[in-house]
Design a protein around this motif. Structure first.
Motif, PDB file in Angstrom:
ATOM      1  N   VAL A 219      -8.593  15.168  -1.504  1.00  0.00           N
ATOM      2  CA  VAL A 219      -7.244  14.984  -2.030  1.00  0.00           C
ATOM      3  C   VAL A 219      -6.808  13.570  -1.682  1.00  0.00           C
ATOM      4  CG1 VAL A 219      -4.839  15.696  -1.885  1.00  0.00           C
ATOM      5  CG2 VAL A 219      -6.644  17.416  -1.823  1.00  0.00           C
ATOM      6  N   ARG A 220      -6.491  12.819  -2.702  1.00  0.00           N
ATOM      7  CA  ARG A 220      -6.135  11.422  -2.506  1.00  0.00           C
ATOM      8  C   ARG A 220      -4.670  11.217  -2.869  1.00  0.00           C
ATOM      9  NH1 ARG A 220      -8.681   7.348  -6.614  1.00  0.00           N
ATOM     10  NH2 ARG A 220      -6.889   8.086  -7.786  1.00  0.00           N
ATOM     11  N   VAL A 221      -3.964  10.509  -2.042  1.00  0.00           N
ATOM     12  CA  VAL A 221      -2.559  10.233  -2.296  1.00  0.00           C
ATOM     13  C   VAL A 221      -2.373   8.729  -2.380  1.00  0.00           C
ATOM     14  CG1 VAL A 221      -0.201  10.538  -1.489  1.00  0.00           C
ATOM     15  CG2 VAL A 221      -1.923  12.287  -0.991  1.00  0.00           C
ATOM     16  N   GLY A 222      -1.770   8.270  -3.461  1.00  0.00           N
ATOM     17  CA  GLY A 222      -1.470   6.854  -3.604  1.00  0.00           C
ATOM     18  C   GLY A 222       0.016   6.614  -3.416  1.00  0.00           C
ATOM     19  N   THR A 223       0.350   5.615  -2.614  1.00  0.00           N
ATOM     20  CA  THR A 223       1.748   5.324  -2.315  1.00  0.00           C
ATOM     21  C   THR A 223       2.071   3.894  -2.743  1.00  0.00           C
ATOM     22  OG1 THR A 223       1.580   6.777  -0.391  1.00  0.00           O
ATOM     23  CG2 THR A 223       3.477   5.309  -0.483  1.00  0.00           C
ATOM     24  N   SER A 224       3.218   3.729  -3.323  1.00  0.00           N
ATOM     25  CA  SER A 224       3.635   2.404  -3.758  1.00  0.00           C
ATOM     26  C   SER A 224       3.681   1.431  -2.586  1.00  0.00           C
ATOM     27  CB  SER A 224       5.013   2.489  -4.413  1.00  0.00           C
ATOM     28  OG  SER A 224       5.571   1.189  -4.541  1.00  0.00           O
ATOM     29  N   GLY A 225       3.156   0.240  -2.826  1.00  0.00           N
ATOM     30  CA  GLY A 225       3.189  -0.765  -1.776  1.00  0.00           C
ATOM     31  C   GLY A 225       4.561  -1.381  -1.615  1.00  0.00           C
ATOM     32  N   THR A 226       5.457  -1.092  -2.538  1.00  0.00           N
ATOM     33  CA  THR A 226       6.773  -1.722  -2.456  1.00  0.00           C
ATOM     34  C   THR A 226       7.859  -0.767  -1.976  1.00  0.00           C
ATOM     35  OG1 THR A 226       7.017  -1.293  -4.824  1.00  0.00           O
ATOM     36  CG2 THR A 226       6.282  -3.482  -4.159  1.00  0.00           C
ATOM     37  N   ASP A 227       7.928   0.414  -2.605  1.00  0.00           N
ATOM     38  CA  ASP A 227       8.984   1.319  -2.149  1.00  0.00           C
ATOM     39  C   ASP A 227       8.465   2.463  -1.280  1.00  0.00           C
ATOM     40  OD1 ASP A 227       7.836   3.153  -3.843  1.00  0.00           O
ATOM     41  OD2 ASP A 227       9.396   3.041  -5.362  1.00  0.00           O
ATOM     42  N   GLU A 228       7.175   2.439  -1.015  1.00  0.00           N
ATOM     43  CA  GLU A 228       6.593   3.370  -0.044  1.00  0.00           C
ATOM     44  C   GLU A 228       6.639   4.826  -0.494  1.00  0.00           C
ATOM     45  OE1 GLU A 228       5.219   2.290   2.907  1.00  0.00           O
ATOM     46  OE2 GLU A 228       5.631   0.223   2.327  1.00  0.00           O
ATOM     47  N   LYS A 229       6.934   5.055  -1.765  1.00  0.00           N
ATOM     48  CA  LYS A 229       6.986   6.438  -2.235  1.00  0.00           C
ATOM     49  C   LYS A 229       5.684   6.826  -2.939  1.00  0.00           C
ATOM     50  CE  LYS A 229      11.999   6.591  -2.787  1.00  0.00           C
ATOM     51  NZ  LYS A 229      13.095   6.580  -3.756  1.00  0.00           N
ATOM     52  N   PRO A 230       5.370   8.115  -2.947  1.00  0.00           N
ATOM     53  CA  PRO A 230       4.133   8.546  -3.589  1.00  0.00           C
ATOM     54  C   PRO A 230       4.100   8.185  -5.064  1.00  0.00           C
ATOM     55  CG  PRO A 230       5.002  10.300  -2.226  1.00  0.00           C
ATOM     56  CD  PRO A 230       6.067   9.233  -2.289  1.00  0.00           C
ATOM     57  N   VAL A 231       2.948   7.769  -5.518  1.00  0.00           N
ATOM     58  CA  VAL A 231       2.769   7.360  -6.900  1.00  0.00           C
ATOM     59  C   VAL A 231       1.907   8.366  -7.648  1.00  0.00           C
ATOM     60  CG1 VAL A 231       1.462   5.701  -8.268  1.00  0.00           C
ATOM     61  CG2 VAL A 231       3.166   4.900  -6.632  1.00  0.00           C
ATOM     62  N   GLU A 232       0.887   8.828  -6.989  1.00  0.00           N
ATOM     63  CA  GLU A 232      -0.003   9.792  -7.626  1.00  0.00           C
ATOM     64  C   GLU A 232      -0.753  10.583  -6.571  1.00  0.00           C
ATOM     65  OE1 GLU A 232      -3.780   9.586  -8.773  1.00  0.00           O
ATOM     66  OE2 GLU A 232      -4.241   8.588  -6.888  1.00  0.00           O
ATOM     67  N   VAL A 233      -1.188  11.763  -6.982  1.00  0.00           N
ATOM     68  CA  VAL A 233      -2.050  12.598  -6.158  1.00  0.00           C
ATOM     69  C   VAL A 233      -3.234  13.012  -7.016  1.00  0.00           C
ATOM     70  CG1 VAL A 233      -2.279  14.812  -4.992  1.00  0.00           C
ATOM     71  CG2 VAL A 233      -0.191  13.470  -4.695  1.00  0.00           C
ATOM     72  N   THR A 234      -4.429  12.835  -6.488  1.00  0.00           N
ATOM     73  CA  THR A 234      -5.625  13.259  -7.216  1.00  0.00           C
ATOM     74  C   THR A 234      -6.441  14.204  -6.358  1.00  0.00           C
ATOM     75  OG1 THR A 234      -5.766  11.198  -8.480  1.00  0.00           O
ATOM     76  CG2 THR A 234      -7.777  12.495  -8.288  1.00  0.00           C
ATOM     77  N   GLU A 235      -6.877  15.282  -6.972  1.00  0.00           N
ATOM     78  CA  GLU A 235      -7.790  16.181  -6.288  1.00  0.00           C
ATOM     79  C   GLU A 235      -9.169  16.057  -6.925  1.00  0.00           C
ATOM     80  OE1 GLU A 235      -6.957  20.350  -6.647  1.00  0.00           O
ATOM     81  OE2 GLU A 235      -8.354  20.871  -5.040  1.00  0.00           O
ATOM     82  N   TYR A 236     -10.126  15.662  -6.102  1.00  0.00           N
ATOM     83  CA  TYR A 236     -11.505  15.629  -6.554  1.00  0.00           C
ATOM     84  C   TYR A 236     -12.232  16.832  -5.986  1.00  0.00           C
ATOM     85  CZ  TYR A 236     -10.848  10.690  -7.768  1.00  0.00           C
ATOM     86  OH  TYR A 236     -10.419   9.518  -8.318  1.00  0.00           O
TER      87      TYR A 236
END
Lengths: 268, 268
Positions: A219-236
């Motif tokens: 499970v991968r979580v991507g967070t914005s580098g600017t506002d620090e909020k989650p951008v996407e979640v991917t489940e492989y």
DNA sequence: TAGTGGTCTAGACCACGTC
DNA sequence: ACGTGGTCTAGACCACTAC
């Protein structure tokens, strides 16, 4: 519920009883014969049900001793946060790459649409309420000539719904993320959670594997580098006989040498 | 060869025939009835053997279709070159840390001695010939009150045999590595390879799990920061119902891949 | 509809942990 | 030696795929 075979049904019932707390962790379950009588099934069938619960981490059966409930700190799909092994490494997007000259191909069509994110764990990681409608991207990846090795399901935060909708219907890998980064969220920061488990029937079918082959869930979580909020979640979900993940670990630039008694300005 | 049960013996024989190339990847195996006749066993017993081979990734059986050989290529999931980024964060040794106030305890005694490193894959990673005698450290780790969650087996490069021998017989976690870093190899660089698989009987016993519960296998390689040669190899086997690994990913502008690709000669 | 793997039963015996 | 889970058999039936 019973769309399954007998032993799977029985396993479901026992599973529910365990989760209801009928037998606490460490406690011993009834004997196979007892269960057989209670459910009106053969002892061998009960044995299969117990074997299933073992693959899920619910119980631990030992010849001559009995069946006991595991200290299931992290039950399937119910991880606990305090029993975690921490690593840090560098890779980039962990989308599997074409090594050498090989090219991964999509098996079937990628499904780019929106769907309800019902999984509570994923919803929490993405920072939305369970049941929210979220842009979703589903694809099955692998070499052209052989079986696929990976299922990927990405959930994009709904604040990017318009941005994502403007992209080609069949975008390249990572296209959505590039757009988001370009839109002022560079650099996205990543976290991954890895664990081993058995696949669901659907996952096994997509990967062309048996339900008996364990998979690696990432499970991968991507967070914005600017506002620090989650951008996407991917489940492989990757087939364990085809893929290993490689991680390169680096030391923090600011870290001191691990022993405290000496001071030495760290070079690399 | 084994002292195993009938279906395990039969599985071993079929496994050997697959590895010998009798049926190439993608080919169909004989029917259950054929195997049953050939081995003089019941069809149900053959079914159990096939199920075992499925958990190992050798075959894929489908109702109504038959049993086919898997394309068992283990493909490392490498970072993508153009997207790999640098990492600035520290990792420390990836020995699992007690989050919060919890303290991991050793189950049983740690075994610090020397042993023959027969595993070809690990020997290659450590840079020694298979069968070399190497300092070894074995421990089983977990909370004091519950079942252990991890087996760790570390192999230290023999050039450090004297250094390691001088350490306390029951050193603290990471003690050997601290010594090595202190001896002029700071900072050690790390690589980890993760995959999911089923445990061996011995591993299951140590972890107090069923052989039906999948485990996460983590092979970690430490390389000297000064002469770039392998320093140690550790194999972790962790119970999948107790542990997930968490990874923090950072960007790196230079697409580096300091570790030579290991071609997978088949060690399954 | 035919063919093949998956499941189920009843009963027997084996293997392992415990007393 | 006993108790409990694990395996095995023979035969029957179910579930899924392919034709």
């Amino acid at each position: 519920m019973p769309v399954h075979s007998r032993y799977q049904d029985i396993a479901s019932k026992i599973r529910e009883r365990i989760e209801a707390g009928e037998w606490p962790p460490g406690a011993r379950l009834p004997r196979l014969d007892d269960f057989a009588e209670e459910y009106g099934a053969n002892r061998d069938t009960i044995g299969r049900a117990i074997a299933l619960l073992e693959t899920e981490g619910y119980v631990w059966a030992v010849q001559g001793r009995g069946i006991s409930v595991r200290y299931g700190t992290m039950r399937p799909r119910r991880p606990r946060g305090d029993l975690v092994k921490r690593n840090e490494h560098a890779t980039g997007y962990s989308f599997p790459s074409a090594s050498s000259k090989e090219v991964w191909t999509r098996h079937g069509k990628a499904d780019n649409s929106s769907a309800l994110l019902t999984d509570a764990r994923l919803a929490k990681l993405l920072g939305v309420d369970p049941g929210t409608e979220v842009p979703r991207r589903l694809r099955v990846t692998g070499p052209a000539s052989e079986a696929p090795f990976q299922i990927g399901i990405s959930w994009i935060h709904p604040r990017f719904a318009d941005l994502v909708a403007s992209v080609d219907a069949n975008p390249a890998a990572g296209e959505w993320l590039y757009r988001i980064e370009k839109a002022g969220h560079w650099p996205i920061k990543w976290m991954e959670i890895h664990r081993a488990r058995m696949p669901s029937k659907e996952e096994a079918a997509l990967l062309e594997i048996s339900t008996n082959l364990p998979v690696l869930e990432i499970v991968r979580v991507g967070t914005s580098g600017t506002d620090e909020k989650p951008v996407e979640v991917t489940e492989y979900v990757v087939a364990s006989d085809r893929v290993e993940t490689v991680h390169i670990l680096h030391r923090d630039e600011t870290a001191q040498q691990p022993w405290p008694d000496e001071e030495q300005a760290g070079d690399r």
